[in-house]
Design a protein around this motif. Structure first.
Motif, PDB file in Angstrom:
ATOM      1  N   GLU A 177      21.464 -17.783  -0.825  1.00  0.00           N
ATOM      2  CA  GLU A 177      20.232 -17.217  -0.082  1.00  0.00           C
ATOM      3  C   GLU A 177      20.380 -15.966  -0.457  1.00  0.00           C
ATOM      4  N   THR A 178      19.234 -15.496  -0.063  1.00  0.00           N
ATOM      5  CA  THR A 178      18.573 -14.415  -0.728  1.00  0.00           C
ATOM      6  C   THR A 178      19.582 -13.280   0.987  1.00  0.00           C
ATOM      7  N   THR A 179      20.029 -12.345   0.115  1.00  0.00           N
ATOM      8  CA  THR A 179      21.076 -11.308   0.871  1.00  0.00           C
ATOM      9  C   THR A 179      20.111 -10.668   1.931  1.00  0.00           C
ATOM     10  N   THR A 180      20.784 -10.852   3.507  1.00  0.00           N
ATOM     11  CA  THR A 180      19.426  -9.549   4.138  1.00  0.00           C
ATOM     12  C   THR A 180      19.854  -8.202   3.884  1.00  0.00           C
ATOM     13  N   GLU A 181      20.232  -7.821   2.823  1.00  0.00           N
ATOM     14  CA  GLU A 181      20.605  -6.206   2.710  1.00  0.00           C
ATOM     15  C   GLU A 181      19.763  -6.584   1.773  1.00  0.00           C
ATOM     16  N   PHE A 182      19.758  -6.706   1.026  1.00  0.00           N
ATOM     17  CA  PHE A 182      18.383  -6.657   0.356  1.00  0.00           C
ATOM     18  C   PHE A 182      16.522  -6.581   0.719  1.00  0.00           C
ATOM     19  N   ILE A 183      17.037  -8.393   1.579  1.00  0.00           N
ATOM     20  CA  ILE A 183      15.486  -7.634   2.875  1.00  0.00           C
ATOM     21  C   ILE A 183      15.642  -6.741   3.958  1.00  0.00           C
ATOM     22  N   GLU A 184      16.513  -6.061   4.016  1.00  0.00           N
ATOM     23  CA  GLU A 184      16.790  -4.802   4.570  1.00  0.00           C
ATOM     24  C   GLU A 184      16.403  -3.804   4.040  1.00  0.00           C
ATOM     25  N   TRP A 185      16.336  -3.699   2.308  1.00  0.00           N
ATOM     26  CA  TRP A 185      16.113  -2.934   1.136  1.00  0.00           C
ATOM     27  C   TRP A 185      14.727  -2.785   1.195  1.00  0.00           C
ATOM     28  N   MET A 186      14.095  -4.186   1.037  1.00  0.00           N
ATOM     29  CA  MET A 186      12.702  -4.110   0.744  1.00  0.00           C
ATOM     30  C   MET A 186      11.398  -3.998   2.436  1.00  0.00           C
ATOM     31  N   MET A 187      12.189  -3.437   3.260  1.00  0.00           N
ATOM     32  CA  MET A 187      12.128  -2.916   4.769  1.00  0.00           C
ATOM     33  C   MET A 187      11.584  -1.954   4.672  1.00  0.00           C
ATOM     34  N   GLY A 188      12.801  -1.566   3.399  1.00  0.00           N
ATOM     35  CA  GLY A 188      12.369   0.497   3.413  1.00  0.00           C
ATOM     36  C   GLY A 188      13.695   0.762   5.165  1.00  0.00           C
ATOM     37  N   LEU A 189      14.343   0.517   5.408  1.00  0.00           N
ATOM     38  CA  LEU A 189      15.245   0.845   6.187  1.00  0.00           C
ATOM     39  C   LEU A 189      16.335   1.768   5.382  1.00  0.00           C
ATOM     40  N   PRO A 190      17.028   2.295   5.943  1.00  0.00           N
ATOM     41  CA  PRO A 190      17.925   2.797   5.321  1.00  0.00           C
ATOM     42  C   PRO A 190      20.084   1.719   5.147  1.00  0.00           C
ATOM     43  N   PRO A 191      20.228   2.203   3.874  1.00  0.00           N
ATOM     44  CA  PRO A 191      21.332   0.724   3.630  1.00  0.00           C
ATOM     45  C   PRO A 191      22.201   0.787   5.320  1.00  0.00           C
ATOM     46  N   GLY A 192      22.883  -0.631   5.309  1.00  0.00           N
ATOM     47  CA  GLY A 192      23.452  -1.353   6.953  1.00  0.00           C
ATOM     48  C   GLY A 192      22.669  -0.445   7.898  1.00  0.00           C
ATOM     49  N   TRP A 193      21.388  -0.808   8.387  1.00  0.00           N
ATOM     50  CA  TRP A 193      20.994   0.142   9.584  1.00  0.00           C
ATOM     51  C   TRP A 193      20.041  -1.371  10.787  1.00  0.00           C
ATOM     52  N   ASP A 217       0.692  -1.004  -0.316  1.00  0.00           N
ATOM     53  CA  ASP A 217       0.032  -0.077  -0.178  1.00  0.00           C
ATOM     54  C   ASP A 217       0.573   1.392   0.142  1.00  0.00           C
ATOM     55  N   VAL A 218       1.691   0.767   0.765  1.00  0.00           N
ATOM     56  CA  VAL A 218       2.962   2.366   0.420  1.00  0.00           C
ATOM     57  C   VAL A 218       4.101   2.412  -0.614  1.00  0.00           C
ATOM     58  N   GLY A 219       3.858   1.194  -1.358  1.00  0.00           N
ATOM     59  CA  GLY A 219       4.681   1.072  -3.232  1.00  0.00           C
ATOM     60  C   GLY A 219       5.757   0.077  -2.906  1.00  0.00           C
ATOM     61  N   ALA A 220       5.662  -0.736  -1.970  1.00  0.00           N
ATOM     62  CA  ALA A 220       6.958  -1.372  -0.796  1.00  0.00           C
ATOM     63  C   ALA A 220       6.488  -2.569  -2.256  1.00  0.00           C
ATOM     64  N   PRO A 221       7.992  -3.452  -2.783  1.00  0.00           N
ATOM     65  CA  PRO A 221       7.458  -5.000  -3.518  1.00  0.00           C
ATOM     66  C   PRO A 221       7.158  -6.262  -3.027  1.00  0.00           C
ATOM     67  N   HIS A 222       6.272  -5.850  -2.072  1.00  0.00           N
ATOM     68  CA  HIS A 222       5.588  -7.236  -1.105  1.00  0.00           C
ATOM     69  C   HIS A 222       4.584  -7.162  -0.715  1.00  0.00           C
ATOM     70  N   HIS A 223       3.642  -7.899   0.190  1.00  0.00           N
ATOM     71  CA  HIS A 223       2.791  -7.918   1.311  1.00  0.00           C
ATOM     72  C   HIS A 223       3.090  -7.596   2.250  1.00  0.00           C
ATOM     73  N   MET A 259       8.117  -2.172   9.067  1.00  0.00           N
ATOM     74  CA  MET A 259       8.452  -1.183   8.014  1.00  0.00           C
ATOM     75  C   MET A 259       8.352   0.861   8.564  1.00  0.00           C
ATOM     76  N   PRO A 260       8.806   1.569   8.341  1.00  0.00           N
ATOM     77  CA  PRO A 260       8.707   2.766   8.725  1.00  0.00           C
ATOM     78  C   PRO A 260       7.532   3.467   7.849  1.00  0.00           C
ATOM     79  N   GLN A 261       8.355   3.162   6.836  1.00  0.00           N
ATOM     80  CA  GLN A 261       6.604   4.199   5.713  1.00  0.00           C
ATOM     81  C   GLN A 261       5.514   3.706   5.958  1.00  0.00           C
ATOM     82  N   ALA A 262       5.418   2.003   6.739  1.00  0.00           N
ATOM     83  CA  ALA A 262       4.037   2.009   6.343  1.00  0.00           C
ATOM     84  C   ALA A 262       3.575   2.578   7.745  1.00  0.00           C
ATOM     85  N   ALA A 263       4.519   2.699   9.063  1.00  0.00           N
ATOM     86  CA  ALA A 263       4.040   3.252  10.402  1.00  0.00           C
ATOM     87  C   ALA A 263       3.547   4.225   9.835  1.00  0.00           C
TER      88      ALA A 263
END
Length: 281
Positions: free
Chosen positions: A229-245, A137-143, A266-270
């Motif tokens: 496996e999926t990188t944690t950096e990619f999941i971090e990005w999917m969660m809308g966090l600053p890189p490296g948070w 709903d806020v533009g992220a590519p997951h539910h 996700m900060p943007q959803a909140a």
């Protein structure tokens, strides 16, 4: 309370002119993340052992209380689950008397346990508004649908509470992203270039990159510890966090990073949910 990596607070601080006074987080990995980013902010630790009468007063209480009692993925025992820690949140509200409280939980909490929360709040003269919001709903590519609840005393509506809203945040563009976008001339280029890299998810991935101002990290890493496996950096990005948070906090294992990200807000959803709920009251 139950701060995790501070996603709920980050969302609130996008909307309201506020800063963190303290955290209450017992899990080792999130506690390290909080200490890394907020070294001057105390962590009160176990909420079941805090003497709220000795805690610094606050205007806004943010709470991501445990979702296991209400989650469809769990046993759905609700208030009968030993991890049902809402009573400690209720106690904190009664003692601290904040101007507002902002909660986050799984969407299934509407069906299991929310009635108890609302009844407890009503007993002390508080009202509440709530909404379920998906990351998409806020533009992220997951539910990732989550429930957000704004609670406040009936005698003091949030608009009259003296809390100040911040101006809308400005997007800081990533130079690599600008270079990528500069090389895409039309819709056919987007289809060809991005679909080669992201497949059918390309439009959603590109949208989130534009909204966050950050190019997505590689989905699959080439480091030995990732084992394709999926990188944690990619999941971090999917969660809308600053890189490296989460991923650049010293001393965290990959499993700890994954758990923190999986449990996080996700900060943007909140921020979007809070803006919507404030507008309703």
């Amino acid at each position: 309370m139950f701060a995790g990596y501070s996603g709920l607070e980050m969302g609130v601080m996008q909307v309201l002119d506020a800063q963190t006074a303290w955290f209450a987080e017992i899990d080792e990995a999130p506690a390290r993340i909080l200490a890394h980013h907020y070294p001057q902010v105390p962590n009160l630790g176990d909420v079941t052992k805090v003497d709220w009468g000795s805690v610094e007063p606050i205007d806004i209480l943010t709470v991501g209380y445990p979702c296991q009692p209400f989650s469809q993925a769990g046993h759905r025992k609700g208030t009968n689950d030993e991890r049902h820690l809402w009573p400690h949140v209720y106690r904190a509200i009664c003692v601290l008397q904040p101007r507002i409280a902002f909660f986050e939980n799984v969407s299934n909490h509407v069906a299991i346990g929310l009635d108890t929360v609302l009844c407890d709040l009503a007993e002390i003269g508080w009202n509440a508004q709530w909404t379920c919001l998906r990351a998409s709903d806020v533009g992220a590519p997951h539910h990732r649908e989550r429930l957000f609840i704004l609670a406040y005393p009936n005698s003091e509506r949030p608009q009259a509470s003296g809390l100040t809203c911040r101006p809308a945040p400005q997007v800081t563009w990533d130079n690599d992203l600008l270079d990528t976008l500069a090389g895409i001339n039309d819709a056919s280029d987007i289809s060809h270039e991005m679909r080669l890299r992201w497949g059918d998810s390309a439009p959603a991935i590109l949208t989130w990159a534009i909204l966050t101002g950050h190019n997505p990290p590689p989905i699959v890493g080439d480091r030995q510890d990732y084992r394709a496996e999926t990188t944690t950096e990619f999941i971090e990005w999917m969660m809308g966090l600053p890189p490296g948070w989460v991923t650049e906090v010293p001393g965290l294992t990959r499993n700890q990073q994954l758990k923190a990200l999986g449990n996080g807000v996700m900060p943007q959803a909140a921020a979007t949910a809070l803006q919507d709920l404030l507008a309703r009251t």
